[in-house]
Each structure stands twice: as C-alpha cells, then as structure tokens.
Motif scaffolding. Sequence first.
Motif, PDB file in Angstrom:
ATOM      1  N   ASN A 135      48.881  33.509  44.202  1.00  0.00           N
ATOM      2  CA  ASN A 135      48.192  34.781  44.437  1.00  0.00           C
ATOM      3  C   ASN A 135      48.647  35.462  45.718  1.00  0.00           C
ATOM      4  O   ASN A 135      48.597  34.865  46.799  1.00  0.00           O
ATOM      5  N   ASP A 238      40.408  35.899  41.449  1.00  0.00           N
ATOM      6  CA  ASP A 238      40.656  36.336  42.816  1.00  0.00           C
ATOM      7  C   ASP A 238      40.449  37.845  42.921  1.00  0.00           C
ATOM      8  O   ASP A 238      41.129  38.610  42.229  1.00  0.00           O
ATOM      9  N   GLY A 265      40.290  31.140  42.135  1.00  0.00           N
ATOM     10  CA  GLY A 265      40.381  32.290  43.007  1.00  0.00           C
ATOM     11  C   GLY A 265      41.688  32.392  43.776  1.00  0.00           C
ATOM     12  O   GLY A 265      42.759  32.058  43.259  1.00  0.00           O
ATOM     13  N   HIS A 266      41.603  32.822  45.026  1.00  0.00           N
ATOM     14  CA  HIS A 266      42.776  33.223  45.803  1.00  0.00           C
ATOM     15  C   HIS A 266      43.621  32.062  46.316  1.00  0.00           C
ATOM     16  O   HIS A 266      44.786  32.263  46.653  1.00  0.00           O
TER      17      HIS A 266
END
Length: 294
Positions: A135, A238, A265-266
């Motif tokens: 990401n 994210d 997520g990130h």
Amino acid sequence: MLSQPLMDWQNTGDFFDYQQHRIFYKTSGAGSPLLLIHGFPSASWDWQPMWAALSAKFRLITADMLGFGLSDKPKYFDYTIAAQADLYEMLLSIQGVETAHILAHDYGDTVAQELLARHNLGQLSFHIESVTFLNGGLFPETHRPLLVQKLLMSPVGGWIARLMTKQKLMANFQRICSSKMTCDDIALLWELLTHHEGRAVMPKLICYMKERKQFRSRWVGALQETDVPLHLIDGLIDPISGAHLVERFRELVPNGCVSELAGIGHYPQVEAPEEVCQAFQSALAEAASLSTSK
C-alpha cells in the motif's frame, strides 16, 4: 502485532556512512538478494514480522532511510526521494549486490519507483529482477493522505510535529490498520519516531507528497515503460491507498500482477505477514514461469 524487542533488532544490524551521516542497516539470509524499503513514518523494523520467513529463501537487505528509525536525522538535509534512492544504491554497492528484487511500502514505493526509473534508463548501479509494492501512493491522484499528513506539509507543520504524542500516533494507526496495535507496539514505533529528535524532520520528510505530483510523469512512467515484473499487494480497507489504488493500478499498469488482501489495512506486512509472504513468493514464481516460457 510486533514481537522482537527493538534492542535485538538493532544489535543484529550495523551502520554505514552516507553523506557524513550514520545509516542503520540489516542483512540476513542467503539466496537471491531482496531489498526491503520501508514507509513513512516508521522504519525497517516494519519488516520484522516477515523477516524469518523471507530470510529462509532470500538474502535480505534493508535500512532505515535518512531521517527515519535508528539512522541520523539531520535538521538541515534536503530530504528528497532521489537522495533516499542514492542511499540504497550505495548500500547495495557496499554489499556487492549486482541484481536484486525489491519489496517496498508506502514512502518506500516512491523510492522504488525512482530506482525503477533509473533502471529503465540504464542509470542504475544494479539490475532489478522484480518490484513488489505494498500500500502506497503510486499515483498521486489516488493518494488520500490523513489530515495530520496534510497539516505536516502545511506552514504549521513544525508546530504539528511538536504536538505529536504517542497517543495521537496510536489513534492514527488504529484508523489505517485492520487490527489494533498494542500499547507496546506503539511505544516501540514512538521510540523509533522520536529517536534523534525525529519529530523535528517530519515536515521535511512529508514533502515526498509534493514530489509525487512534481515527478508524476517520471515515476508513473517508470511503471508503464518497464519490462521488470511488477506486483501490487494491497490491503483493501486502507483509507489511504486501499481498493481505489488497486483499481487505478489495473487501469494504468495492465501487465502488473495484483494480490488483494480483504480486511487488511495500510500495513499488510505487519497486519498479515503470512499472507504477504505467500502472495509475494507466488507472484515471483509466476513471473519466473512466464519468463521461462518465452
């Protein structure tokens, strides 16, 4: 989430000099060299959850970039993406590496794009075998920074950095990660961030977001004009560079490989290290198979 004490990580690494500044780096394992490039505002320690699994198959090389982690954080340095790319070129030269795979995250994605641009132009000191991105803001038009990032880049950035606390850091990480970090995790990240008065250089480091717009043609072009196998592993929830990044990547880099991580997520390398390792190695195997069949 993160387990190895920082002191253990530091004691198994070393330092080299870059433009009269001390840079922390760490190597391990055998096999094909794999350069690991961390993101903002953390450090190479992000790779700790994947370190053992990857070092069983690769010769790992990583570093805390200038201004990050255990490395020096000079207040008057011009923190450009090009300067960080130069740092990694020097490290690989010191290590005698002539060819390497790259696995990058967040800020490190942009550094990898600069290295790829140099590679495409025949201006890189080592050969890139493949690049895998986690990401990050590969395309400035799809990057959705947090409010604190925007404020750090504003005229009040210095004040915002000084007002940053461990509690605020935890709140920001909980917004962008799928699972909550423990107090110990945040304490360690805070220690890395504040080491060598790191908050003072955050407004300078965050200017990479401006550089992404300034050099979009060079860095997005690097993705579109290369014959190096490219792979995106993306945590889809994210808010900064999740599912919307995947959509844009498929549009602009149709020959790239994509691995989608639902519910992540990130920080995929921290939130889902086993899944990232599996996706990374599967993509490399697929790229090698395609290369052999040509």
